[in-house]
Scaffold this active site. Structure first.
Site, PDB file in Angstrom:
ATOM      1  N   TRP A 102       0.834  -1.213   0.000  1.00 30.01           N
ATOM      2  CA  TRP A 102       0.000   0.000   0.000  1.00 30.01           C
ATOM      3  C   TRP A 102       0.857   1.247   0.000  1.00 30.01           C
ATOM      4  O   TRP A 102       0.504   2.261  -0.610  1.00 30.01           O
ATOM      5  CB  TRP A 102      -0.996  -0.030   1.157  1.00 30.01           C
ATOM      6  CG  TRP A 102      -1.909  -1.192   1.005  1.00 30.01           C
ATOM      7  CD1 TRP A 102      -1.963  -2.316   1.776  1.00 30.01           C
ATOM      8  CD2 TRP A 102      -2.872  -1.386  -0.045  1.00 30.01           C
ATOM      9  NE1 TRP A 102      -2.896  -3.192   1.285  1.00 30.01           N
ATOM     10  CE2 TRP A 102      -3.471  -2.651   0.174  1.00 30.01           C
ATOM     11  CE3 TRP A 102      -3.289  -0.631  -1.139  1.00 30.01           C
ATOM     12  CZ2 TRP A 102      -4.454  -3.162  -0.677  1.00 30.01           C
ATOM     13  CZ3 TRP A 102      -4.273  -1.132  -1.980  1.00 30.01           C
ATOM     14  CH2 TRP A 102      -4.845  -2.388  -1.745  1.00 30.01           C
ATOM     15  N   ASP A 169      -1.425   6.653   6.410  1.00 26.00           N
ATOM     16  CA  ASP A 169      -2.501   5.763   5.956  1.00 26.00           C
ATOM     17  C   ASP A 169      -2.772   4.775   7.095  1.00 26.00           C
ATOM     18  O   ASP A 169      -1.957   3.913   7.380  1.00 26.00           O
ATOM     19  CB  ASP A 169      -2.053   5.034   4.685  1.00 26.00           C
ATOM     20  CG  ASP A 169      -3.052   3.974   4.220  1.00 26.00           C
ATOM     21  OD1 ASP A 169      -4.101   3.806   4.863  1.00 26.00           O
ATOM     22  OD2 ASP A 169      -2.759   3.314   3.192  1.00 26.00           O
ATOM     23  N   LYS A 193     -12.203  -1.553   6.710  1.00 29.63           N
ATOM     24  CA  LYS A 193     -11.411  -2.448   7.567  1.00 29.63           C
ATOM     25  C   LYS A 193     -11.901  -2.410   9.016  1.00 29.63           C
ATOM     26  O   LYS A 193     -12.031  -3.433   9.661  1.00 29.63           O
ATOM     27  CB  LYS A 193      -9.933  -2.055   7.538  1.00 29.63           C
ATOM     28  CG  LYS A 193      -9.290  -2.197   6.191  1.00 29.63           C
ATOM     29  CD  LYS A 193      -8.872  -3.643   5.946  1.00 29.63           C
ATOM     30  CE  LYS A 193      -8.069  -3.767   4.680  1.00 29.63           C
ATOM     31  NZ  LYS A 193      -8.887  -3.592   3.476  1.00 29.63           N
TER      32      LYS A 193
HETATM   33  C1  PLP Z   1      -3.220   0.016   4.426  1.00 24.60           C
HETATM   34  C2  PLP Z   1      -4.133   0.093   3.248  1.00 24.60           C
HETATM   35  N1  PLP Z   1      -4.140   1.215   2.503  1.00 24.60           N
HETATM   36  C3  PLP Z   1      -4.953   1.355   1.438  1.00 24.60           C
HETATM   37  C4  PLP Z   1      -5.800   0.337   1.051  1.00 24.60           C
HETATM   38  C5  PLP Z   1      -6.678   0.541  -0.149  1.00 24.60           C
HETATM   39  O1  PLP Z   1      -7.951   0.858   0.293  1.00 24.60           O
HETATM   40  P1  PLP Z   1      -9.191   1.065  -0.713  1.00 24.60           P
HETATM   41  O2  PLP Z   1      -9.536  -0.290  -1.218  1.00 24.60           O
HETATM   42  O3  PLP Z   1     -10.235   1.683   0.188  1.00 24.60           O
HETATM   43  O4  PLP Z   1      -8.773   1.984  -1.782  1.00 24.60           O
HETATM   44  C6  PLP Z   1      -5.850  -0.830   1.801  1.00 24.60           C
HETATM   45  C7  PLP Z   1      -6.756  -1.932   1.422  1.00 24.60           C
HETATM   46  O5  PLP Z   1      -6.672  -3.028   1.887  1.00 24.60           O
HETATM   47  C8  PLP Z   1      -4.995  -0.961   2.920  1.00 24.60           C
HETATM   48  O6  PLP Z   1      -4.989  -2.069   3.662  1.00 24.60           O
END
Ligand code: PLP
Length: 247
Positions: A102, A169, A193
């Site tokens: 991510w 994040d 989540k």
């Molecule tokens: C730490 C983290 N950041 C970003 C994301 C991406 O999130 P989204 O699917 O809401 O764009 C995730 C998805 O699992 C994640 O675990």
């Protein structure tokens, strides 16, 4: 029997949250209308948005400290680009900690906006730890990190002390532990989540860091517009926001 989902994607939510949100689909606040058909500008829904935003700041200990909470759409993935759009100065640079999948997605988007420096990385060891002993250049517009690396299973236990705006994040560990959230200037987290169903993303931002890039930002991608409109610049995703409030 209660089952658990160990796969990628959404969390398990409390049964009472499902019961209350399911009831709101049938009849919201005894209004005779569903949550899904009532106006998002109605008194009842504005109260939901206001309470959800206020509760976020209360739970994070950020009330009265110059922060705004927003419930936006587009997933955490849209924040990967909204962060540099709103914070990276024109001809400026941003610092990123490379801790996994991510973090890499965030880095990829930042590269559209300017120089993106990876100040620490654990890639060569398959992201089995959080890098230490890195420094954040004083001229970086911000430093971005990922508090919990959902795929690699590493979590940051502490965060760098820096005068550079700290962006995090927190998609997969928001509200799971007590830390000093006032060390951050911007936090974002997809709801799915830890809070509610997919469809909304929580953004908590210290207002004083906004509007300093010198760049013109399209309205829907501009945090200042969303703050000015109290997170209702356009029709918000009412169900995930209401469910997040209940959680
Ligand atoms: C730490 C983290 N950041 C970003 C994301 C991406 O999130 P989204 O699917 O809401 O764009 C995730 C998805 O699992 C994640 O675990």
């Amino acid at each position: 029997m209660k089952k658990h989902n160990y796969s990628a994607g959404p969390c398990i939510l409390p049964q009472e949250v499902f019961q209350q949100s399911a009831q709101a689909i049938l009849d919201f606040n005894n209004s005779g209308l569903s949550l899904l058909e009532i106006s998002h500008r109605s008194k009842d829904f504005v109260a939901v948005m206001d309470e959800a935003r206020a509760l976020v700041l209360e739970l994070l200990g950020l009330e009265g400290k110059g922060y705004q909470a927003l419930f936006l759409a587009g997933g955490a993935s849209l924040e990967f680009l909204m962060v540099p759009y709103n914070l990276m100065k024109i001809d400026g640079k941003a610092a990123y900690l490379d801790t996994g999948t991510w973090a890499n997605s965030a880095i990829k988007e930042a590269k559209h906006f300017g120089e993106t420096m990876i100040v620490g990385s654990s890639k060569s060891e398959n992201y089995n730890h959080i890098p230490k002993d890195y420094s954040i250049p004083a001229d970086a517009s911000y430093f971005h990190c990922t508090s919990n690396n959902t795929i690699f299973g590493t979590q940051m236990k502490s965060f760098p002390k820096t005068n550079t705006p700290l962006v995090c994040d927190m998609s997969s560990d928001i509200f799971s532990r007590v830390i000093d959230f006032s060390q951050f200037d911007l936090i974002y987290a997809g709801a799915q989540k830890n809070m509610g169903p997919a469809g909304t993303t929580l953004v908590v931002v210290k207002e004083e860091i906004l509007g300093k890039t010198g760049r013109s930002i399209p309205s829907m991608l501009d945090y200042q517009q969303h703050v000015a409109k109290e997170s209702m610049y356009n029709t918000p995703p009412v169900f995930p926001i209401y469910t997040s409030l209940l959680t």
